[in-house]
Design a protein around this motif. Sequence first.
Motif, PDB file in Angstrom:
ATOM      1  N   ALA A  40       0.835  -1.207   0.000  1.00  0.00           N
ATOM      2  CA  ALA A  40       0.000   0.000   0.000  1.00  0.00           C
ATOM      3  C   ALA A  40       0.868   1.253   0.000  1.00  0.00           C
ATOM      4  O   ALA A  40       0.577   2.226  -0.724  1.00  0.00           O
ATOM      5  N   GLU A  41       1.946   1.250   0.764  1.00  0.00           N
ATOM      6  CA  GLU A  41       2.834   2.410   0.806  1.00  0.00           C
ATOM      7  C   GLU A  41       3.581   2.592  -0.513  1.00  0.00           C
ATOM      8  O   GLU A  41       3.924   3.722  -0.886  1.00  0.00           O
ATOM      9  N   TYR A  42       3.814   1.490  -1.228  1.00  0.00           N
ATOM     10  CA  TYR A  42       4.414   1.596  -2.558  1.00  0.00           C
ATOM     11  C   TYR A  42       3.528   2.427  -3.485  1.00  0.00           C
ATOM     12  O   TYR A  42       4.016   3.318  -4.198  1.00  0.00           O
ATOM     13  N   PHE A  43       2.232   2.167  -3.476  1.00  0.00           N
ATOM     14  CA  PHE A  43       1.335   2.921  -4.361  1.00  0.00           C
ATOM     15  C   PHE A  43       1.328   4.410  -4.016  1.00  0.00           C
ATOM     16  O   PHE A  43       1.270   5.254  -4.914  1.00  0.00           O
ATOM     17  N   ILE A  44       1.393   4.738  -2.740  1.00  0.00           N
ATOM     18  CA  ILE A  44       1.467   6.144  -2.360  1.00  0.00           C
ATOM     19  C   ILE A  44       2.763   6.763  -2.896  1.00  0.00           C
ATOM     20  O   ILE A  44       2.766   7.887  -3.410  1.00  0.00           O
ATOM     21  N   ALA A  45       3.860   6.015  -2.826  1.00  0.00           N
ATOM     22  CA  ALA A  45       5.159   6.526  -3.256  1.00  0.00           C
ATOM     23  C   ALA A  45       5.233   6.749  -4.762  1.00  0.00           C
ATOM     24  O   ALA A  45       5.954   7.632  -5.228  1.00  0.00           O
ATOM     25  N   VAL A  46       4.497   5.954  -5.545  1.00  0.00           N
ATOM     26  CA  VAL A  46       4.581   6.048  -7.013  1.00  0.00           C
ATOM     27  C   VAL A  46       3.297   6.627  -7.598  1.00  0.00           C
ATOM     28  O   VAL A  46       2.988   6.414  -8.771  1.00  0.00           O
ATOM     29  N   ALA A  47       2.584   7.400  -6.819  1.00  0.00           N
ATOM     30  CA  ALA A  47       1.227   7.824  -7.181  1.00  0.00           C
ATOM     31  C   ALA A  47       1.139   8.466  -8.559  1.00  0.00           C
ATOM     32  O   ALA A  47       0.318   8.064  -9.395  1.00  0.00           O
ATOM     33  N   ASP A  48       1.960   9.474  -8.826  1.00  0.00           N
ATOM     34  CA  ASP A  48       1.814  10.217 -10.081  1.00  0.00           C
ATOM     35  C   ASP A  48       2.072   9.356 -11.315  1.00  0.00           C
ATOM     36  O   ASP A  48       1.228   9.301 -12.221  1.00  0.00           O
ATOM     37  N   PRO A  49       3.215   8.680 -11.435  1.00  0.00           N
ATOM     38  CA  PRO A  49       3.427   7.860 -12.634  1.00  0.00           C
ATOM     39  C   PRO A  49       2.465   6.681 -12.724  1.00  0.00           C
ATOM     40  O   PRO A  49       2.059   6.294 -13.828  1.00  0.00           O
ATOM     41  N   PHE A  50       2.073   6.119 -11.586  1.00  0.00           N
ATOM     42  CA  PHE A  50       1.126   5.002 -11.602  1.00  0.00           C
ATOM     43  C   PHE A  50      -0.218   5.453 -12.175  1.00  0.00           C
ATOM     44  O   PHE A  50      -0.806   4.768 -13.029  1.00  0.00           O
ATOM     45  N   LEU A  51      -0.704   6.606 -11.748  1.00  0.00           N
ATOM     46  CA  LEU A  51      -1.992   7.088 -12.246  1.00  0.00           C
ATOM     47  C   LEU A  51      -1.906   7.539 -13.698  1.00  0.00           C
ATOM     48  O   LEU A  51      -2.863   7.389 -14.457  1.00  0.00           O
ATOM     49  N   ARG A  52      -0.765   8.094 -14.102  1.00  0.00           N
ATOM     50  CA  ARG A  52      -0.615   8.458 -15.514  1.00  0.00           C
ATOM     51  C   ARG A  52      -0.810   7.238 -16.406  1.00  0.00           C
ATOM     52  O   ARG A  52      -1.400   7.312 -17.482  1.00  0.00           O
ATOM     53  N   ALA A  53      -0.306   6.108 -15.957  1.00  0.00           N
ATOM     54  CA  ALA A  53      -0.348   4.895 -16.774  1.00  0.00           C
ATOM     55  C   ALA A  53      -1.642   4.117 -16.638  1.00  0.00           C
ATOM     56  O   ALA A  53      -2.084   3.473 -17.597  1.00  0.00           O
ATOM     57  N   ASN A  54      -2.267   4.172 -15.466  1.00  0.00           N
ATOM     58  CA  ASN A  54      -3.384   3.269 -15.180  1.00  0.00           C
ATOM     59  C   ASN A  54      -4.681   3.972 -14.820  1.00  0.00           C
ATOM     60  O   ASN A  54      -5.725   3.322 -14.726  1.00  0.00           O
ATOM     61  N   GLY A  55      -4.622   5.269 -14.617  1.00  0.00           N
ATOM     62  CA  GLY A  55      -5.800   5.988 -14.165  1.00  0.00           C
ATOM     63  C   GLY A  55      -6.726   6.406 -15.288  1.00  0.00           C
ATOM     64  O   GLY A  55      -6.359   6.398 -16.465  1.00  0.00           O
ATOM     65  N   ASP A  56      -7.948   6.739 -14.908  1.00  0.00           N
ATOM     66  CA  ASP A  56      -8.958   7.261 -15.836  1.00  0.00           C
ATOM     67  C   ASP A  56      -9.269   6.301 -16.981  1.00  0.00           C
ATOM     68  O   ASP A  56      -9.568   6.733 -18.097  1.00  0.00           O
ATOM     69  N   ARG A  57      -9.198   5.038 -16.720  1.00  0.00           N
ATOM     70  CA  ARG A  57      -9.516   4.024 -17.729  1.00  0.00           C
ATOM     71  C   ARG A  57     -10.070   2.787 -17.022  1.00  0.00           C
ATOM     72  O   ARG A  57      -9.817   2.590 -15.833  1.00  0.00           O
ATOM     73  N   PRO A  58     -10.839   1.956 -17.712  1.00  0.00           N
ATOM     74  CA  PRO A  58     -11.277   0.710 -17.084  1.00  0.00           C
ATOM     75  C   PRO A  58     -10.062  -0.115 -16.654  1.00  0.00           C
ATOM     76  O   PRO A  58      -9.051  -0.161 -17.358  1.00  0.00           O
TER      77      PRO A  58
END
Length: 342
Positions: A40-58
């Motif tokens: 869970a803390e990993y996702f917080i640490a990589v929030a911006d690039p993770f959401l750029r790649a995986n966010g706003d899509r199914p």
Amino acid sequence: MASPRITLTVPGPHGDREVGLSSPDRVVWPEVGITKRELAEYFIAVADPFLRANGDRPVSLQRFPDGIDGEAFFSKNPPKGAPEFVESVTVTYNSGRRHPQLVLTEIAAAVWAAQMNTVVFHPWASLASDTDNPVELRIDLDPQPGTDFGDAAAVAPALRDVLAEAGLETWIKTSGNRGLHVFCPIEPAHEFLDVRHAVIAAGRELARRMPDKVTMDWWKEERGKRIFIDYNQANRDRTMAGAYSPRALPTATVSTPLAWDELASADPAAFTVRTIPRRLAEVGDPWEAIAAKPGRIDTLLEWWQRDLDDGLGELPFPPEFPKMPGEPPRVQPSRAKKEDDG
């Protein structure tokens, strides 16, 4: 005895979220001792690039309630009781069925997914705003038995050249395992079947140039010791692990974006849940500008038509798909030969 429930404070666009985490000390990756809290803390640490790649899509969630050595299942639909910041969009599957699918719009949703024992995130190639038309052309370079990551890395620059001839800019990432994923940002002007045909056209062109190293053969018995261009990953509702998604592999490797000049020396085993935050701090996100200049697949579709005119037709679809127009029989060649001989 289960560890006590904790609450993580997760920054986001609407202020901090408080996300509960039960059994935070449960080990998800036994070989390296990475816990649910660390994930869970990993996702917080990589929030911006993770959401750029995986966010706003199914996105589909691959969940492991008992750690990566246990049984896994996929979640596509928002479960009852999901917090209000876990959003969804209605999509059409290849069967024609329509159903809500999860969408991540802030990193708290990924932390919630970790609470739900998610390890791998599988995003669609289209956005929630237009789920039928992909914004990425994706090509999976899949090493076959007798080949490895180095073989895929040797093929990737030639694929980059092919796609450049078609007017597309390419971006590359490790799969988190032995393969490589090549992405081209595209304008959402074509539906999934067209994009699949564009991938086939690119793969066929690469296979013509590198017949001893690359194959488009769907049937495993025909592939040999070559890199398989898995064109069926371009289909609707067929996904691959997203950029910065962990993998359910013993050392907690991560599907990691690379700069092209890193490829020759890259070691996919070096990119893990524990090393990626430091990598991002030191070198940044190689995919930060991936969506800046989307291209078009018109040239690839012209190549597809050229090949059709030359007698190269449709290729097999995955077994769960309905029979598609022009598709050859879904019978492996050795079995078809036995039936013909019989």
